[in-house]
Write a protein that holds these residues in place. Sequence first.
Motif, PDB file in Angstrom:
ATOM      1  N   ALA A   1      -6.392  45.923  63.646  1.00 10.33           N
ATOM      2  CA  ALA A   1      -7.104  46.476  62.745  1.00 10.33           C
ATOM      3  C   ALA A   1      -7.927  47.782  63.178  1.00 10.33           C
ATOM      4  CB  ALA A   1      -8.131  45.485  62.082  1.00 10.33           C
ATOM      5  N   GLY A   2      -7.674  48.850  62.367  1.00  7.35           N
ATOM      6  CA  GLY A   2      -8.372  50.093  62.685  1.00  7.35           C
ATOM      7  C   GLY A   2      -9.134  50.186  61.259  1.00  7.35           C
ATOM      8  N   GLU A   3      -8.813  50.281  60.209  1.00 14.36           N
ATOM      9  CA  GLU A   3      -9.740  50.566  59.112  1.00 14.36           C
ATOM     10  C   GLU A   3     -10.658  49.279  58.556  1.00 14.36           C
ATOM     11  OE1 GLU A   3      -8.170  52.545  55.861  1.00 14.36           O
ATOM     12  OE2 GLU A   3      -7.215  54.159  56.885  1.00 14.36           O
ATOM     13  N   GLU A   4     -11.872  49.581  58.270  1.00 12.32           N
ATOM     14  CA  GLU A   4     -12.693  48.228  57.949  1.00 12.32           C
ATOM     15  C   GLU A   4     -12.077  47.460  56.550  1.00 12.32           C
ATOM     16  OE1 GLU A   4     -14.758  52.204  56.651  1.00 12.32           O
ATOM     17  OE2 GLU A   4     -13.567  51.356  58.398  1.00 12.32           O
ATOM     18  N   SER A   5     -11.700  48.457  55.724  1.00  8.07           N
ATOM     19  CA  SER A   5     -11.321  47.910  54.249  1.00  8.07           C
ATOM     20  C   SER A   5     -10.206  46.871  54.350  1.00  8.07           C
ATOM     21  CB  SER A   5     -10.977  49.162  53.515  1.00  8.07           C
ATOM     22  OG  SER A   5      -9.518  49.761  54.087  1.00  8.07           O
ATOM     23  N   TYR A   6      -9.475  47.023  55.315  1.00  8.24           N
ATOM     24  CA  TYR A   6      -8.372  46.052  55.333  1.00  8.24           C
ATOM     25  C   TYR A   6      -9.071  44.427  55.639  1.00  8.24           C
ATOM     26  CZ  TYR A   6      -4.960  49.637  54.559  1.00  8.24           C
ATOM     27  OH  TYR A   6      -4.369  50.784  54.149  1.00  8.24           O
ATOM     28  N   LEU A   7     -10.087  44.625  56.416  1.00 12.25           N
ATOM     29  CA  LEU A   7     -10.429  43.318  56.969  1.00 12.25           C
ATOM     30  C   LEU A   7     -11.138  42.600  55.912  1.00 12.25           C
ATOM     31  CD1 LEU A   7     -12.455  44.658  60.049  1.00 12.25           C
ATOM     32  CD2 LEU A   7     -10.300  43.347  60.292  1.00 12.25           C
TER      33      LEU A   7
ATOM     34  N   GLY B   1      -8.035  39.064  53.320  1.00 15.98           N
ATOM     35  CA  GLY B   1      -8.585  39.629  54.973  1.00 15.98           C
ATOM     36  C   GLY B   1      -7.289  39.634  55.640  1.00 15.98           C
ATOM     37  N   LEU B   2      -7.335  40.926  56.165  1.00 12.32           N
ATOM     38  CA  LEU B   2      -6.130  41.032  57.193  1.00 12.32           C
ATOM     39  C   LEU B   2      -6.001  40.031  58.139  1.00 12.32           C
ATOM     40  CD1 LEU B   2      -3.793  42.910  58.006  1.00 12.32           C
ATOM     41  CD2 LEU B   2      -5.646  44.110  59.582  1.00 12.32           C
ATOM     42  N   ALA B   3      -7.091  39.707  58.802  1.00 10.10           N
ATOM     43  CA  ALA B   3      -7.062  38.953  59.985  1.00 10.10           C
ATOM     44  C   ALA B   3      -6.754  37.408  59.492  1.00 10.10           C
ATOM     45  CB  ALA B   3      -8.393  38.935  60.729  1.00 10.10           C
ATOM     46  N   ASN B   4      -7.300  37.115  58.561  1.00  8.75           N
ATOM     47  CA  ASN B   4      -6.844  35.617  57.605  1.00  8.75           C
ATOM     48  C   ASN B   4      -5.348  35.713  57.215  1.00  8.75           C
ATOM     49  OD1 ASN B   4      -9.686  36.938  57.055  1.00  8.75           O
ATOM     50  ND2 ASN B   4     -10.120  34.696  56.421  1.00  8.75           N
ATOM     51  N   ALA B   5      -4.669  36.754  56.774  1.00  8.08           N
ATOM     52  CA  ALA B   5      -3.601  36.741  56.437  1.00  8.08           C
ATOM     53  C   ALA B   5      -2.730  36.633  57.465  1.00  8.08           C
ATOM     54  CB  ALA B   5      -3.212  37.878  55.531  1.00  8.08           C
ATOM     55  N   CYS B   6      -3.020  37.446  58.599  1.00 11.13           N
ATOM     56  CA  CYS B   6      -2.158  37.445  59.852  1.00 11.13           C
ATOM     57  C   CYS B   6      -2.231  35.848  60.564  1.00 11.13           C
ATOM     58  CB  CYS B   6      -2.754  38.342  61.030  1.00 11.13           C
ATOM     59  SG  CYS B   6      -2.273  40.056  60.553  1.00 11.13           S
TER      60      CYS B   6
ATOM     61  N   CYS C   1      -3.840  38.919  65.516  1.00  6.78           N
ATOM     62  CA  CYS C   1      -4.614  39.985  65.004  1.00  6.78           C
ATOM     63  C   CYS C   1      -5.719  40.418  65.853  1.00  6.78           C
ATOM     64  CB  CYS C   1      -5.109  39.826  63.575  1.00  6.78           C
ATOM     65  SG  CYS C   1      -5.818  41.218  62.878  1.00  6.78           S
ATOM     66  N   TRP C   2      -6.226  41.612  66.506  1.00  4.36           N
ATOM     67  CA  TRP C   2      -7.203  42.110  67.065  1.00  4.36           C
ATOM     68  C   TRP C   2      -8.145  42.512  65.959  1.00  4.36           C
ATOM     69  CZ3 TRP C   2      -9.742  41.035  70.960  1.00  4.36           C
ATOM     70  CH2 TRP C   2     -10.642  42.058  71.587  1.00  4.36           C
ATOM     71  N   GLY C   3      -9.173  41.789  65.569  1.00  7.44           N
ATOM     72  CA  GLY C   3     -10.008  42.375  64.336  1.00  7.44           C
ATOM     73  C   GLY C   3     -10.394  40.899  63.722  1.00  7.44           C
ATOM     74  N   PRO C   4     -11.547  41.000  63.217  1.00  4.57           N
ATOM     75  CA  PRO C   4     -12.178  39.593  62.777  1.00  4.57           C
ATOM     76  C   PRO C   4     -11.789  39.372  61.276  1.00  4.57           C
ATOM     77  CG  PRO C   4     -13.755  41.449  62.249  1.00  4.57           C
ATOM     78  CD  PRO C   4     -12.586  42.065  63.117  1.00  4.57           C
ATOM     79  N   VAL C   5     -12.059  37.844  61.336  1.00  2.00           N
ATOM     80  CA  VAL C   5     -11.615  37.337  59.808  1.00  2.00           C
ATOM     81  C   VAL C   5     -12.716  37.772  58.761  1.00  2.00           C
ATOM     82  CG1 VAL C   5     -10.413  35.369  60.777  1.00  2.00           C
ATOM     83  CG2 VAL C   5     -12.847  35.285  60.285  1.00  2.00           C
ATOM     84  N   LYS C   6     -12.134  37.725  57.581  1.00  5.43           N
ATOM     85  CA  LYS C   6     -13.089  38.291  56.412  1.00  5.43           C
ATOM     86  C   LYS C   6     -14.476  37.839  56.456  1.00  5.43           C
ATOM     87  CE  LYS C   6     -12.924  38.758  51.351  1.00  5.43           C
ATOM     88  NZ  LYS C   6     -11.735  38.659  50.171  1.00  5.43           N
ATOM     89  N   GLU C   7     -14.646  36.294  56.629  1.00  4.18           N
ATOM     90  CA  GLU C   7     -15.843  35.895  56.905  1.00  4.18           C
ATOM     91  C   GLU C   7     -17.027  36.565  57.836  1.00  4.18           C
ATOM     92  OE1 GLU C   7     -13.310  33.100  55.084  1.00  4.18           O
ATOM     93  OE2 GLU C   7     -13.240  34.244  57.090  1.00  4.18           O
TER      94      GLU C   7
END
Length: 418
Positions: A66-72, A77-82, A89-95
Amino acid sequence: MKIAVIGKGGREHALVKALKESPSAPEMYCFPGSDAINRLATPIPARDLPSLIDWMVSNKMDLCVAGEESYLVKDEGLANACSRAGIPCWGPVKESAQLEASKEFAKDFLLRHRIPTGQARVAATLEEARQFIGNNYPTVLKFDGLAAGKGVAVCMSKEEADSFLKEVFTDRRFGEGRLLVEEFLTGPEVSIFGALVDDHYLILCPARDYKRLKEGDAGPNTGGMGAVASRRLVEPEMMERIEKEIVAPTVAGLKKDGLPYRGFLYFGLMLTPNGPKVIEYNCRFGDPECQAVMPLLSGDLASFCLHGAKGEFAPEEISFQNGWSVCCVLASKGYPETSHSGDAIQGLDDISNASVYHAGTKWNADKNCYETNGGRVLAVVAQGDTLSEARQRAHNEIKKIQFHGMQRRPDIGFASFV
Protein backbone atom coordinates in the motif's frame (compact mmCIF):
# COMPACT_ATOMS: atom_id res chain seq x y z
CA MET A 1 8.31 -12.82 -6.49
CA LYS A 2 5.52 -10.63 -7.92
CA ILE A 3 4.76 -7.35 -6.13
CA ALA A 4 1.94 -4.89 -6.80
CA VAL A 5 2.39 -1.33 -5.47
CA ILE A 6 -0.81 0.67 -5.05
CA GLY A 7 -0.56 4.41 -5.73
CA LYS A 8 0.57 6.90 -8.33
CA GLY A 9 2.71 9.65 -6.74
CA GLY A 10 6.33 10.41 -5.95
CA ARG A 11 6.25 8.20 -2.87
CA GLU A 12 5.13 5.22 -4.95
CA HIS A 13 7.78 5.97 -7.60
CA ALA A 14 10.43 5.81 -4.84
CA LEU A 15 8.94 2.61 -3.35
CA VAL A 16 8.72 0.87 -6.73
CA LYS A 17 12.35 1.74 -7.50
CA ALA A 18 13.59 0.55 -4.09
CA LEU A 19 11.59 -2.68 -4.28
CA LYS A 20 12.69 -3.36 -7.87
CA GLU A 21 16.35 -2.92 -6.91
CA SER A 22 16.07 -5.46 -4.07
CA PRO A 23 18.47 -8.41 -4.35
CA SER A 24 15.47 -10.75 -4.59
CA ALA A 25 14.73 -9.04 -7.96
CA PRO A 26 10.92 -9.05 -7.86
CA GLU A 27 8.63 -8.51 -10.84
CA MET A 28 6.98 -5.13 -10.26
CA TYR A 29 3.37 -4.17 -11.02
CA CYS A 30 1.46 -0.99 -10.19
CA PHE A 31 -2.03 0.48 -9.91
CA PRO A 32 -3.00 3.08 -10.94
CA GLY A 33 0.64 4.07 -11.50
CA SER A 34 1.91 6.86 -13.73
CA ASP A 35 3.87 7.21 -16.96
CA ALA A 36 7.12 7.33 -14.99
CA ILE A 37 6.22 4.43 -12.67
CA ASN A 38 5.13 2.37 -15.68
CA ARG A 39 8.73 2.41 -16.91
CA LEU A 40 9.68 0.40 -13.82
CA ALA A 41 6.51 -1.63 -13.24
CA THR A 42 3.80 -3.19 -15.40
CA PRO A 43 0.50 -1.29 -15.08
CA ILE A 44 -2.45 -3.31 -13.78
CA PRO A 45 -5.59 -2.97 -15.96
CA ALA A 46 -8.06 -2.51 -13.09
CA ARG A 47 -10.92 -0.03 -12.65
CA ASP A 48 -11.52 -0.19 -8.91
CA LEU A 49 -10.69 -2.19 -5.78
CA PRO A 50 -12.75 -5.31 -6.67
CA SER A 51 -11.27 -5.56 -10.17
CA LEU A 52 -7.78 -4.91 -8.71
CA ILE A 53 -8.17 -7.81 -6.27
CA ASP A 54 -9.49 -10.09 -9.02
CA TRP A 55 -6.51 -9.24 -11.23
CA MET A 56 -3.99 -9.84 -8.43
CA VAL A 57 -5.56 -13.23 -7.68
CA SER A 58 -5.62 -14.23 -11.36
CA ASN A 59 -2.02 -13.17 -11.85
CA LYS A 60 -0.79 -14.77 -8.63
CA MET A 61 0.66 -11.71 -6.89
CA ASP A 62 2.89 -12.66 -3.97
CA LEU A 63 2.62 -9.28 -2.23
CA CYS A 64 0.58 -6.08 -2.31
CA VAL A 65 2.26 -2.91 -0.98
CA ALA A 66 0.00 0.00 0.00
CA GLY A 67 1.35 3.38 -1.01
CA GLU A 68 -1.52 5.87 -0.93
CA GLU A 69 -3.56 6.16 2.24
CA SER A 70 -6.94 6.41 0.51
CA TYR A 71 -6.94 2.77 -0.62
CA LEU A 72 -6.51 1.59 2.98
CA VAL A 73 -9.92 3.01 3.96
CA LYS A 74 -11.75 2.99 0.62
CA ASP A 75 -14.67 0.53 0.37
CA GLU A 76 -13.83 -2.51 2.51
CA GLY A 77 -10.15 -1.52 2.70
CA LEU A 78 -7.23 -2.69 0.57
CA ALA A 79 -5.61 -4.88 3.25
CA ASN A 80 -8.98 -6.36 4.24
CA ALA A 81 -9.76 -7.25 0.63
CA CYS A 82 -6.27 -8.74 0.15
CA SER A 83 -6.68 -10.85 3.28
CA ARG A 84 -10.02 -12.18 2.06
CA ALA A 85 -8.36 -13.11 -1.24
CA GLY A 86 -5.32 -14.69 0.39
CA ILE A 87 -2.81 -12.06 -0.79
CA PRO A 88 -0.24 -10.85 1.77
CA CYS A 89 -0.51 -7.05 2.11
CA TRP A 90 2.07 -4.64 3.50
CA GLY A 91 -0.35 -2.07 4.87
CA PRO A 92 -2.82 -2.05 7.76
CA VAL A 93 -6.45 -3.17 7.70
CA LYS A 94 -9.17 -0.53 7.51
CA GLU A 95 -9.91 -0.61 11.25
CA SER A 96 -6.28 0.19 12.13
CA ALA A 97 -5.92 2.75 9.33
CA GLN A 98 -8.42 4.95 11.18
CA LEU A 99 -5.33 6.25 12.99
CA GLU A 100 -4.81 8.36 9.87
CA ALA A 101 -8.29 8.48 8.38
CA SER A 102 -9.76 10.12 11.49
CA LYS A 103 -7.91 12.74 13.52
CA GLU A 104 -10.54 12.28 16.24
CA PHE A 105 -9.92 8.52 16.36
CA ALA A 106 -6.17 9.12 16.60
CA LYS A 107 -6.52 11.70 19.36
CA ASP A 108 -8.73 9.38 21.41
CA PHE A 109 -6.18 6.58 20.92
CA LEU A 110 -3.31 8.79 22.05
CA LEU A 111 -5.09 10.04 25.15
CA ARG A 112 -6.41 6.57 26.05
CA HIS A 113 -2.92 5.10 25.98
CA ARG A 114 -1.31 8.13 27.61
CA ILE A 115 0.97 8.86 24.67
CA PRO A 116 2.21 12.48 24.74
CA THR A 117 0.19 14.77 22.45
CA GLY A 118 -1.44 18.18 22.41
CA GLN A 119 -4.86 18.68 23.98
CA ALA A 120 -7.80 19.08 21.61
CA ARG A 121 -11.56 19.61 21.38
CA VAL A 122 -13.81 18.41 18.56
CA ALA A 123 -16.13 20.87 16.85
CA ALA A 124 -19.10 19.72 14.76
CA THR A 125 -20.13 23.19 13.61
CA LEU A 126 -18.62 26.54 12.70
CA GLU A 127 -20.07 28.08 15.86
CA GLU A 128 -18.54 25.41 18.08
CA ALA A 129 -15.14 25.84 16.42
CA ARG A 130 -15.18 29.59 17.01
CA GLN A 131 -16.26 29.03 20.61
CA PHE A 132 -13.41 26.56 21.26
CA ILE A 133 -10.82 28.83 19.64
CA GLY A 134 -11.92 31.95 21.51
CA ASN A 135 -9.00 34.38 21.46
CA ASN A 136 -6.36 31.66 21.81
CA TYR A 137 -3.84 32.26 19.03
CA PRO A 138 -1.84 30.63 17.61
CA THR A 139 -4.17 27.65 17.27
CA VAL A 140 -4.07 24.44 15.26
CA LEU A 141 -7.13 23.33 13.26
CA LYS A 142 -7.36 19.81 11.83
CA PHE A 143 -10.06 18.42 9.57
CA ASP A 144 -11.04 15.02 10.94
CA GLY A 145 -10.78 13.02 7.70
CA LEU A 146 -8.29 12.49 4.89
CA ALA A 147 -7.38 15.67 3.04
CA ALA A 148 -4.26 14.81 0.98
CA GLY A 149 -1.98 16.60 3.46
CA LYS A 150 -3.91 19.88 3.26
CA GLY A 151 -6.43 19.44 6.09
CA VAL A 152 -4.31 21.08 8.81
CA ALA A 153 -3.90 24.80 9.42
CA VAL A 154 -1.63 26.50 11.94
CA CYS A 155 -3.47 29.77 12.45
CA MET A 156 -1.57 32.70 13.89
CA SER A 157 -4.56 35.07 13.81
CA LYS A 158 -8.35 35.25 13.71
CA GLU A 159 -8.19 36.06 10.00
CA GLU A 160 -6.26 32.89 9.23
CA ALA A 161 -8.60 30.81 11.36
CA ASP A 162 -11.71 32.29 9.74
CA SER A 163 -10.30 31.52 6.29
CA PHE A 164 -9.71 27.85 7.16
CA LEU A 165 -13.06 27.53 8.95
CA LYS A 166 -14.74 28.76 5.79
CA GLU A 167 -12.98 26.04 3.78
CA VAL A 168 -14.08 23.36 6.23
CA PHE A 169 -17.64 24.32 7.16
CA THR A 170 -18.87 26.61 4.37
CA ASP A 171 -17.05 25.50 1.23
CA ARG A 172 -16.77 21.86 2.38
CA ARG A 173 -13.43 21.67 0.58
CA PHE A 174 -12.62 18.35 2.25
CA GLY A 175 -16.15 16.95 2.33
CA GLU A 176 -18.27 16.24 5.38
CA GLY A 177 -16.43 16.01 8.67
CA ARG A 178 -15.73 17.51 12.06
CA LEU A 179 -12.81 19.68 13.13
CA LEU A 180 -10.23 19.35 15.88
CA VAL A 181 -9.24 22.56 17.64
CA GLU A 182 -5.85 21.62 19.00
CA GLU A 183 -3.25 23.05 21.34
CA PHE A 184 -0.41 24.88 19.57
CA LEU A 185 2.91 23.18 20.28
CA THR A 186 6.39 24.60 19.76
CA GLY A 187 9.68 22.99 18.85
CA PRO A 188 11.33 21.30 15.85
CA GLU A 189 9.29 18.70 13.98
CA VAL A 190 10.56 15.26 13.05
CA SER A 191 9.07 12.33 11.16
CA ILE A 192 9.72 8.89 12.64
CA PHE A 193 8.88 5.80 10.59
CA GLY A 194 8.15 2.42 12.03
CA ALA A 195 7.80 -0.90 10.23
CA LEU A 196 5.25 -2.79 12.33
CA VAL A 197 4.60 -6.53 12.26
CA ASP A 198 1.93 -7.25 14.84
CA ASP A 199 3.62 -6.52 18.20
CA HIS A 200 7.13 -6.19 16.72
CA TYR A 201 8.56 -3.02 15.26
CA LEU A 202 11.66 -1.58 13.61
CA ILE A 203 12.36 2.16 13.69
CA LEU A 204 13.56 3.32 10.27
CA CYS A 205 15.59 6.36 9.24
CA PRO A 206 14.05 9.61 10.61
CA ALA A 207 13.30 12.61 8.42
CA ARG A 208 12.14 16.22 8.60
CA ASP A 209 9.85 17.73 5.98
CA TYR A 210 8.99 21.26 4.90
CA LYS A 211 5.25 21.83 4.64
CA ARG A 212 4.94 25.49 3.72
CA LEU A 213 5.27 26.68 0.15
CA LYS A 214 7.82 29.44 0.44
CA GLU A 215 11.28 30.07 1.82
CA GLY A 216 11.45 30.72 5.54
CA ASP A 217 8.29 28.68 6.19
CA ALA A 218 6.10 31.37 4.64
CA GLY A 219 3.03 30.86 2.51
CA PRO A 220 0.29 28.22 2.67
CA ASN A 221 0.63 24.62 3.82
CA THR A 222 1.32 22.08 1.11
CA GLY A 223 1.65 18.32 0.87
CA GLY A 224 5.39 18.88 1.36
CA MET A 225 8.01 20.95 -0.48
CA GLY A 226 11.03 18.88 0.52
CA ALA A 227 12.62 16.76 3.22
CA VAL A 228 15.90 15.85 4.88
CA ALA A 229 16.67 12.33 6.13
CA SER A 230 19.51 10.88 8.16
CA ARG A 231 20.10 8.47 11.02
CA ARG A 232 21.97 11.41 12.58
CA LEU A 233 18.96 13.72 12.38
CA VAL A 234 17.89 12.97 15.98
CA GLU A 235 20.26 12.61 18.92
CA PRO A 236 20.49 9.05 20.35
CA GLU A 237 19.11 10.15 23.73
CA MET A 238 16.05 11.68 22.07
CA MET A 239 15.52 8.60 19.90
CA GLU A 240 15.54 6.44 23.04
CA ARG A 241 12.91 8.69 24.58
CA ILE A 242 10.79 8.64 21.40
CA GLU A 243 10.89 4.85 21.34
CA LYS A 244 10.06 4.50 25.03
CA GLU A 245 7.35 7.17 25.29
CA ILE A 246 5.75 7.02 21.83
CA VAL A 247 6.63 4.12 19.52
CA ALA A 248 6.49 1.23 22.01
CA PRO A 249 3.25 2.50 23.68
CA THR A 250 1.64 2.90 20.25
CA VAL A 251 2.44 -0.69 19.29
CA ALA A 252 1.23 -1.91 22.68
CA GLY A 253 -1.94 0.20 22.35
CA LEU A 254 -2.75 -1.28 18.95
CA LYS A 255 -2.43 -4.78 20.36
CA LYS A 256 -4.52 -3.92 23.44
CA ASP A 257 -7.27 -2.41 21.28
CA GLY A 258 -7.32 -5.43 18.96
CA LEU A 259 -6.08 -3.42 15.96
CA PRO A 260 -3.79 -5.63 13.83
CA TYR A 261 -1.02 -3.77 12.06
CA ARG A 262 1.44 -4.85 9.38
CA GLY A 263 3.00 -2.03 7.41
CA PHE A 264 4.67 1.35 7.69
CA LEU A 265 3.50 3.71 10.44
CA TYR A 266 4.50 7.37 10.35
CA PHE A 267 4.81 9.30 13.60
CA GLY A 268 4.68 13.06 13.03
CA LEU A 269 6.31 14.49 16.17
CA MET A 270 7.02 17.86 17.73
CA LEU A 271 10.09 17.97 19.99
CA THR A 272 8.64 20.38 22.55
CA PRO A 273 10.41 21.81 25.60
CA ASN A 274 8.46 19.17 27.57
CA GLY A 275 9.59 16.30 25.38
CA PRO A 276 8.39 14.64 22.16
CA LYS A 277 4.67 14.78 21.40
CA VAL A 278 2.63 13.21 18.60
CA ILE A 279 1.12 15.63 16.08
CA GLU A 280 -0.31 12.95 13.81
CA TYR A 281 -0.12 9.36 12.60
CA ASN A 282 0.04 8.34 8.95
CA CYS A 283 -0.58 4.69 8.09
CA ARG A 284 1.98 4.59 5.28
CA PHE A 285 5.28 6.22 4.38
CA GLY A 286 5.34 10.00 4.26
CA ASP A 287 5.56 11.99 1.04
CA PRO A 288 8.12 13.51 0.33
CA GLU A 289 9.99 11.87 3.23
CA CYS A 290 9.87 8.50 1.46
CA GLN A 291 11.77 9.98 -1.48
CA ALA A 292 14.48 11.20 0.92
CA VAL A 293 14.70 7.96 2.94
CA MET A 294 14.63 5.26 0.23
CA PRO A 295 18.06 6.11 -1.30
CA LEU A 296 19.63 5.53 2.14
CA LEU A 297 18.15 2.03 2.45
CA SER A 298 20.34 -1.05 2.09
CA GLY A 299 19.32 -4.69 2.03
CA ASP A 300 16.27 -6.44 0.59
CA LEU A 301 13.17 -4.30 1.05
CA ALA A 302 11.04 -6.65 -1.05
CA SER A 303 11.85 -9.66 1.10
CA PHE A 304 11.41 -7.63 4.31
CA CYS A 305 7.93 -6.47 3.28
CA LEU A 306 6.87 -9.93 2.09
CA HIS A 307 7.94 -11.53 5.35
CA GLY A 308 6.27 -8.75 7.33
CA ALA A 309 3.00 -9.06 5.43
CA LYS A 310 3.01 -12.76 6.33
CA GLY A 311 3.56 -11.97 10.01
CA GLU A 312 7.28 -12.79 9.96
CA PHE A 313 9.46 -10.05 11.49
CA ALA A 314 12.87 -9.94 9.75
CA PRO A 315 14.65 -6.69 10.77
CA GLU A 316 18.04 -8.06 9.70
CA GLU A 317 16.98 -7.81 6.04
CA ILE A 318 17.24 -4.01 5.82
CA SER A 319 19.47 -1.25 7.20
CA PHE A 320 20.21 2.41 6.53
CA GLN A 321 23.41 4.21 5.58
CA ASN A 322 24.83 6.83 7.93
CA GLY A 323 24.92 9.71 5.46
CA TRP A 324 22.39 12.42 4.63
CA SER A 325 19.70 12.71 1.97
CA VAL A 326 18.08 15.96 0.80
CA CYS A 327 14.86 16.01 -1.24
CA CYS A 328 13.71 19.15 -3.07
CA VAL A 329 10.22 19.27 -4.56
CA LEU A 330 9.35 21.19 -7.72
CA ALA A 331 5.72 22.34 -7.82
CA SER A 332 3.61 23.63 -10.68
CA LYS A 333 2.22 27.11 -11.18
CA GLY A 334 -0.60 27.96 -8.76
CA TYR A 335 0.13 25.17 -6.27
CA PRO A 336 -1.32 24.51 -3.66
CA GLU A 337 -4.53 26.39 -4.47
CA THR A 338 -4.54 25.00 -8.02
CA SER A 339 -2.23 22.99 -10.24
CA HIS A 340 -1.06 23.33 -13.82
CA SER A 341 -0.76 20.74 -16.58
CA GLY A 342 0.84 20.60 -19.99
CA ASP A 343 4.03 22.56 -19.31
CA ALA A 344 7.07 20.92 -20.92
CA ILE A 345 9.76 19.85 -18.42
CA GLN A 346 13.31 20.52 -19.58
CA GLY A 347 16.62 19.27 -18.22
CA LEU A 348 15.69 15.83 -16.83
CA ASP A 349 18.35 14.14 -18.97
CA ASP A 350 20.97 16.48 -17.50
CA ILE A 351 20.55 15.19 -13.94
CA SER A 352 23.70 13.23 -13.12
CA ASN A 353 24.27 13.38 -9.38
CA ALA A 354 20.79 12.85 -7.95
CA SER A 355 17.64 10.76 -8.21
CA VAL A 356 14.43 12.14 -9.73
CA TYR A 357 11.03 10.88 -8.59
CA HIS A 358 7.92 11.81 -10.55
CA ALA A 359 4.77 12.90 -8.72
CA GLY A 360 2.68 14.96 -11.14
CA THR A 361 3.97 14.32 -14.66
CA LYS A 362 2.78 12.74 -17.89
CA TRP A 363 4.69 11.65 -20.98
CA ASN A 364 4.00 13.54 -24.22
CA ALA A 365 4.99 11.13 -26.98
CA ASP A 366 4.53 13.74 -29.71
CA LYS A 367 6.99 16.12 -28.06
CA ASN A 368 9.17 13.34 -26.62
CA CYS A 369 9.20 14.90 -23.15
CA TYR A 370 7.52 14.83 -19.78
CA GLU A 371 4.97 17.54 -18.98
CA THR A 372 3.50 18.81 -15.73
CA ASN A 373 0.34 17.04 -14.63
CA GLY A 374 -0.42 18.08 -11.06
CA GLY A 375 0.59 20.20 -8.09
CA ARG A 376 3.81 18.63 -6.88
CA VAL A 377 5.61 17.68 -10.09
CA LEU A 378 9.04 16.23 -9.27
CA ALA A 379 11.37 15.48 -6.38
CA VAL A 380 15.13 15.78 -6.85
CA VAL A 381 17.03 13.84 -4.19
CA ALA A 382 20.78 13.76 -3.50
CA GLN A 383 22.94 12.15 -0.84
CA GLY A 384 26.22 12.99 0.87
CA ASP A 385 28.37 12.01 3.82
CA THR A 386 27.46 15.35 5.38
CA LEU A 387 24.31 17.48 5.27
CA SER A 388 26.28 20.21 3.50
CA GLU A 389 27.33 17.83 0.71
CA ALA A 390 23.83 16.43 0.24
CA ARG A 391 22.06 19.77 0.08
CA GLN A 392 24.67 21.30 -2.24
CA ARG A 393 24.26 18.40 -4.66
CA ALA A 394 20.45 18.55 -4.52
CA HIS A 395 20.25 22.29 -5.12
CA ASN A 396 22.88 22.19 -7.86
CA GLU A 397 21.04 19.45 -9.72
CA ILE A 398 17.62 21.06 -9.34
CA LYS A 399 18.86 24.16 -11.20
CA LYS A 400 19.13 22.02 -14.35
CA ILE A 401 15.35 21.50 -14.50
CA GLN A 402 12.94 24.09 -15.87
CA PHE A 403 9.24 24.37 -16.64
CA HIS A 404 6.83 27.28 -16.83
CA GLY A 405 5.69 28.55 -13.41
CA MET A 406 8.01 26.22 -11.48
CA GLN A 407 7.99 26.74 -7.70
CA ARG A 408 10.61 25.48 -5.26
CA ARG A 409 12.12 26.33 -1.88
CA PRO A 410 15.81 27.30 -1.98
CA ASP A 411 16.15 26.71 1.78
CA ILE A 412 15.46 22.94 1.85
CA GLY A 413 18.19 21.43 4.01
CA PHE A 414 19.16 24.86 5.33
CA ALA A 415 16.10 25.94 7.32
CA SER A 416 15.76 24.12 10.68
CA PHE A 417 19.49 23.26 10.66
CA VAL A 418 22.45 25.17 12.01
